[in-house]
Design a protein around this motif. Structure first.
Motif, PDB file in Angstrom:
ATOM      1  N   TYR A  92      -4.139  -2.050   8.525  1.00 15.55           N
ATOM      2  CA  TYR A  92      -4.019  -2.876   9.966  1.00 15.55           C
ATOM      3  C   TYR A  92      -5.424  -3.295  10.172  1.00 15.55           C
ATOM      4  O   TYR A  92      -5.633  -3.705  11.329  1.00 15.55           O
ATOM      5  CB  TYR A  92      -3.654  -1.743  11.059  1.00 15.55           C
ATOM      6  N   THR A 143       0.768  -1.192  -0.041  1.00 15.64           N
ATOM      7  CA  THR A 143       0.101  -0.071   0.107  1.00 15.64           C
ATOM      8  C   THR A 143       0.796   1.246  -0.140  1.00 15.64           C
ATOM      9  O   THR A 143       0.338   2.391  -0.209  1.00 15.64           O
ATOM     10  CB  THR A 143      -0.886   0.035   1.076  1.00 15.64           C
ATOM     11  N   ARG A 194       5.748  -7.390  -0.637  1.00 15.14           N
ATOM     12  CA  ARG A 194       5.226  -6.010  -1.498  1.00 15.14           C
ATOM     13  C   ARG A 194       4.007  -6.272  -2.374  1.00 15.14           C
ATOM     14  O   ARG A 194       3.705  -6.570  -3.388  1.00 15.14           O
ATOM     15  CB  ARG A 194       6.244  -5.502  -2.392  1.00 15.14           C
ATOM     16  N   SER A 236      -3.646  -4.814   2.564  1.00 16.47           N
ATOM     17  CA  SER A 236      -2.259  -4.890   2.475  1.00 16.47           C
ATOM     18  C   SER A 236      -1.939  -6.336   3.084  1.00 16.47           C
ATOM     19  O   SER A 236      -2.721  -6.866   3.803  1.00 16.47           O
ATOM     20  CB  SER A 236      -1.269  -4.301   3.142  1.00 16.47           C
ATOM     21  N   ASN A 287      -2.431   4.162  12.514  1.00 16.69           N
ATOM     22  CA  ASN A 287      -1.003   4.021  13.070  1.00 16.69           C
ATOM     23  C   ASN A 287      -0.704   5.213  13.288  1.00 16.69           C
ATOM     24  O   ASN A 287      -0.773   6.508  12.279  1.00 16.69           O
ATOM     25  CB  ASN A 287      -0.122   3.541  11.510  1.00 16.69           C
ATOM     26  N   SER A 327       1.151  -7.092   4.077  1.00 16.54           N
ATOM     27  CA  SER A 327       2.218  -6.950   4.930  1.00 16.54           C
ATOM     28  C   SER A 327       2.212  -7.310   6.497  1.00 16.54           C
ATOM     29  O   SER A 327       2.785  -8.160   7.050  1.00 16.54           O
ATOM     30  CB  SER A 327       2.619  -5.719   4.781  1.00 16.54           C
ATOM     31  N   LYS A 328       0.906  -6.812   7.032  1.00 14.39           N
ATOM     32  CA  LYS A 328       0.632  -7.099   8.484  1.00 14.39           C
ATOM     33  C   LYS A 328      -0.204  -8.230   8.669  1.00 14.39           C
ATOM     34  O   LYS A 328      -0.214  -8.995   9.362  1.00 14.39           O
ATOM     35  CB  LYS A 328      -0.158  -5.750   9.016  1.00 14.39           C
ATOM     36  N   ASP A 378      -6.772   4.234   4.025  1.00 15.14           N
ATOM     37  CA  ASP A 378      -5.691   3.221   4.503  1.00 15.14           C
ATOM     38  C   ASP A 378      -6.130   2.196   5.598  1.00 15.14           C
ATOM     39  O   ASP A 378      -6.149   2.592   6.725  1.00 15.14           O
ATOM     40  CB  ASP A 378      -4.425   3.944   4.981  1.00 15.14           C
TER      41      ASP A 378
HETATM   42  C1  LIG Z   1      -0.557   3.075   8.093  1.00 16.42           C
HETATM   43  C2  LIG Z   1       0.176   2.447   7.181  1.00 16.42           C
HETATM   44  N1  LIG Z   1      -0.386   2.193   5.749  1.00 16.42           N
HETATM   45  C3  LIG Z   1       0.582   1.657   4.981  1.00 16.42           C
HETATM   46  C4  LIG Z   1       1.596   1.065   5.079  1.00 16.42           C
HETATM   47  C5  LIG Z   1       2.387   0.216   4.022  1.00 16.42           C
HETATM   48  O1  LIG Z   1       2.291  -0.938   4.192  1.00 16.42           O
HETATM   49  P1  LIG Z   1       2.684  -1.841   3.009  1.00 16.42           P
HETATM   50  O2  LIG Z   1       3.180  -1.146   1.844  1.00 16.42           O
HETATM   51  O3  LIG Z   1       3.570  -2.999   3.405  1.00 16.42           O
HETATM   52  O4  LIG Z   1       1.299  -2.456   2.498  1.00 16.42           O
HETATM   53  C6  LIG Z   1       2.001   0.812   6.628  1.00 16.42           C
HETATM   54  C7  LIG Z   1       3.483   0.328   6.881  1.00 16.42           C
HETATM   55  O5  LIG Z   1       3.818   0.379   7.854  1.00 16.42           O
HETATM   56  C8  LIG Z   1       1.441   1.558   7.503  1.00 16.42           C
HETATM   57  O6  LIG Z   1       1.833   1.632   8.747  1.00 16.42           O
END
Ligand SMILES: Cc1ncc(COP(=O)(O)O)c(C=O)c1O
Length: 398
Positions: A209, A101, A254, A243, A178, A245-246, A206
């Motif tokens: 999380y 993201t 990615r 995402s 975040n 990622s988390k 966004d």
């Molecule tokens: C609030 C927030 N948005 C987006 C991202 C980006 O995550 P990614 O590019 O891994 O999907 C992060 C990563 O720490 C984040 O904390």
């Protein structure tokens, strides 16, 4: 060179490296980093298997819009997770894969902002730093909405002057937030959608999380579910960012997606075609599988629950710290200046946390990150517990 580059702030981790320069932490204590929001649990085995099985895919150029299989898996997941009518998410029109993201949140502002109309982009404060960089490089002015404890860390959207909404072209929201973990309720999201219609702006939500939450029966709502519940089943002016990622402990993959308003995504696809950010075929295959699997995500949540439980038991009596509504960060108050606290903690105990003021700006006479630190509960449970004891040791000695 592009003069807008001069407007970018050093990234928080550069500021952190600067803060730690010249400090020698005790070598006898293992370093513990709670500063970076990078999950350290292993990625599920099936992601690695899918990557390996599809390595041959590197022989062909991928399409920017991704495979139909990936977009369908995403559509199915969105419908399941947010209770959306399946037919309201057309894999051809409402979904695009993105390489995490971060790049998408950045690119989105470049696509949406009209430089010729005195653009303003509204965002929370503190915030994920990419929003600000994206806005500055898009030639827009950022407007920061403070997220403070008094308002449950949700911006006071009602207090924003009409002129600000009038100039607003894009609104970033982050829920769960975040670093605060605050969740924006459906009714608030709906009032933002009404504002977006009234003032003709786009909402970028966004939600990376969204899958890290404490109560299995009460997952955080999202912008698309809020839109659908008010009859906006075409998701007009709404785009969400998700995402792996988390959610799936795969920050190095990615992989994420954007979904929502078909008209906006059509323009974003055009932008992305020129930008050149198609997702590698093995990553598309692994992502397709990941959006169809939930067991590893449930296990992940259970692990975070145990970490919060253990860490809050240790820190709760020592400092002002609340359990967040969602996400994997703690956002406690510090007894001294946040930068000094982080430096002292590192110097005495070899634990690294991120000063809150590195994530926020001065707005309306305050800096809402001051006197707070962000603690990411991403290491294994025993390391989190060890770190919490060291933090308590420093807090009680101050
Ligand atoms: C609030 C927030 N948005 C987006 C991202 C980006 O995550 P990614 O590019 O891994 O999907 C992060 C990563 O720490 C984040 O904390």
């Amino acid at each position: 060179m592009n003069p807008e580059l001069q407007r970018l702030q050093p990234y928080p981790f550069e500021k952190l490296a600067e803060l730690k320069r010249g400090v020698n932490p005790p070598a006898a204590r293992d370093p513990i980093a709670l500063s970076v929001g990078e999950p350290r649990q292993s990625a599920p085995g099936f992601i690695l298997e899918e990557l390996a099985t599809h390595l041959h895919g590197v022989a062909a150029y991928p399409l920017t819009r991704g495979t139909r299989g990936l977009r369908t898996a995403v559509g199915d997941w969105l419908a399941r997770r947010f209770g959306l009518a399946r037919e309201s998410i057309d894999p051809e029109r409402n979904v695009l894969p993105v390489n995490g993201t971060r790049e998408a949140l950045f690119a989105f502002a470049q696509c949406v902002v009209d430089r010729g109309r005195d653009p303003l982009v509204v965002m929370p404060n503190p915030f994920y730093q990419i929003y600000e960089g994206a806005v500055l490089l898009a030639g827009a002015e950022p407007a920061y909405l403070n997220c403070v404890a008094r308002n449950g860390f949700i911006p006071d959207f009602d207090a924003v002057p009409e002129e600000v909404w009038g100039r607003c072209q894009l609104l970033y929201v982050c829920s769960p937030g975040n670093p605060t973990g605050a969740v924006i309720e459906t009714t608030t999201l709906q009032s933002l959608i009404e504002l977006a219609h009234r003032h003709d702006f786009v909402i970028a939500s966004d939600e990376c999380y969204s899958e890290i939450y404490p109560d299995e029966d009460n997952p955080p709502p999202g912008l698309l579910s809020a839109a659908a519940a008010m009859g906006n089943t075409r998701y007009q002016r709404c785009v969400v960012f998700h995402s792996l990622s988390k959610r799936s402990n795969a920050p190095g993959l990615r992989s994420g997606f954007v979904a929502g308003d078909a008209g906006i995504l059509k323009q974003f696809l055009l932008y992305r075609t020129y930008h050149g950010c198609a997702m590698a075929p093995p990553v598309q295959a692994a992502s397709t599988r990941a959006w169809r699997e939930e067991a590893h995500v449930e296990a992940n949540r259970e692990l975070y629950r145990r970490k919060f439980e253990a860490v809050l038991q240790i820190l709760g009596p020592a400092m002002q710290v609340d359990r967040p509504q969602a996400g994997f960060y703690l956002w406690p108050e510090t007894p001294i200046d946040d930068r000094e606290f982080a430096r002292e903690l590192y110097a005495r105990t070899n634990v690294t946390v991120l000063p809150g003021s590195f994530l926020s700006r001065n707005a309306d006479g305050i800096n809402p990150g001051e006197r707070r630190v962000r603690i990411a509960l991403v290491p294994p449970l025993d390391e989190c517990v060890d770190a919490a004891k060291r933090i308590r040791e420093v807090v009680t000695s101050l």
